[in-house]
Design an enzyme around this catalytic site. Structure first.
Site, PDB file in Angstrom:
ATOM      1  N   ASP A 181       0.833  -1.196   0.000  1.00  0.00           N
ATOM      2  CA  ASP A 181       0.000   0.000   0.000  1.00  0.00           C
ATOM      3  C   ASP A 181       0.871   1.250   0.000  1.00  0.00           C
ATOM      4  OD1 ASP A 181      -2.201  -1.632   0.110  1.00  0.00           O
ATOM      5  OD2 ASP A 181      -2.679  -1.232   2.212  1.00  0.00           O
ATOM      6  N   LYS A 236      -3.333   3.638  -3.187  1.00  0.00           N
ATOM      7  CA  LYS A 236      -4.684   4.084  -3.499  1.00  0.00           C
ATOM      8  C   LYS A 236      -4.949   5.388  -2.763  1.00  0.00           C
ATOM      9  CE  LYS A 236      -6.552  -0.582  -4.022  1.00  0.00           C
ATOM     10  NZ  LYS A 236      -7.578  -1.546  -3.565  1.00  0.00           N
ATOM     11  N   MET A 254     -11.754   6.141   7.315  1.00  0.00           N
ATOM     12  CA  MET A 254     -11.917   6.832   6.023  1.00  0.00           C
ATOM     13  C   MET A 254     -13.085   7.826   6.064  1.00  0.00           C
ATOM     14  SD  MET A 254     -11.338   3.466   3.588  1.00  0.00           S
ATOM     15  CE  MET A 254     -12.445   2.442   4.569  1.00  0.00           C
ATOM     16  N   GLY A 260      -1.577  -1.706   5.084  1.00  0.00           N
ATOM     17  CA  GLY A 260      -1.656  -0.896   6.282  1.00  0.00           C
ATOM     18  C   GLY A 260      -2.686  -1.440   7.259  1.00  0.00           C
TER      19      GLY A 260
END
Length: 262
Positions: A43, A65, A177, A96
């Site tokens: 990641d 990403k 997020m 992660g």
């Protein structure tokens, strides 16, 4: 029978949780896996010191990403992993946090198994746990919370998620997020009956030296994220346990939140 971490066992993939940031939170098993890697598919938020654990000759492939921009779609990542394993390589898929907590690790395991290949998963310290520990914020507490839930603030859109009953008195809600949708998250929770004065913490870059723990009330979550210029990675914690955190209220956030509610 050889174990998956036996360097003589070729052609396999190991999904490794790299934790929330600090390399010191890697498990011993994760370090062992990295040292065997021929290919590391990682990641974007992995600390360079973690990548350095892999052999110097190991190929390192970033599949970073970001919100609304993926270097590779998930299907292509799956295909990339499978292709390298089929060459006989030991592929470490480095993710992660923990691979099975909003890490899409389940999809990657399915893809590897569908190809008839061997896979192992090594768990990591999830972002919620690492960030909360750094802020001295217990997610459960006998006096304050007997339940904790994890949700995603962007996964398939807020409108499709039912969070009813996940936050409130005696319950802790951790939102991954959620920085970009903080105001909508607050509105959603209040519409579900969570009190506007419920304590909230935003834990930014948890476990790193420049980590911040910012605290306010639910009604002020969106404005606080904006005025403090909070950036991802960060998790949002909603619940009475937030009162116990070592957190910054440096702009008088409790007072500002009270003004919003007045």
């Amino acid at each position: 029978m050889a174990t998956l971490l036996d360097p003589t066992a070729r052609g396999r993939v190991i999904l490794v949780g790299a934790g929330p940031g600090d390399p010191g939170l890697l498990t011993v098993r994760a370090v062992e896996a990295l040292k065997t890697a021929d290919v590391v598919v990682h990641d974007g938020l992995i600390d360079p010191r973690v990548l350095d654990i892999a052999p110097a000759a190991a190929q390192r492939i970033s599949v970073a990403k970001q919100r609304a921009r993926h270097t590779l779609p998930q299907e292509s990542i799956n295909a990339l992993i499978v292709a390298h394993v089929k060459t006989g390589a030991i592929v470490v898929r480095l993710k992660g946090g923990d691979p099975f907590i909003f890490g899409r690790g389940g999809e990657e395991v399915e893809a590897v198994r569908a190809a008839g290949l061997t896979v192992e998963v090594i768990p990591g310290v999830s972002a919620a746990l690492g960030c909360a520990a750094g802020a001295m914020l217990p997610l459960t507490h006998r006096d304050w919370s007997s339940a904790v839930s994890f949700v995603a603030g962007q996964c398939k859109g807020l409108s499709e998620q039912d969070w009813s009953g996940l936050a409130g008195q005696g319950r802790t809600l951790v939102i991954y997020m959620g920085v970009a949708t903080a105001e909508a998250i607050a509105d959603k929770l209040m519409a579900d009956g969570v009190a506007p004065d419920m304590p909230v913490a935003v834990l930014e870059r948890g476990t790193y030296a420049d980590a911040r723990a910012l605290r306010t009330l639910l009604a002020d979550l969106g404005p606080m994220v904006a005025r403090e210029d909070v950036k991802s990675p960060a998790v949002i914690v909603v619940g009475e346990v937030v009162q116990l955190a070592d957190a910054q209220d440096k702009l008088g956030q409790w007072a500002k939140a009270a003004e919003v509610l007045a």
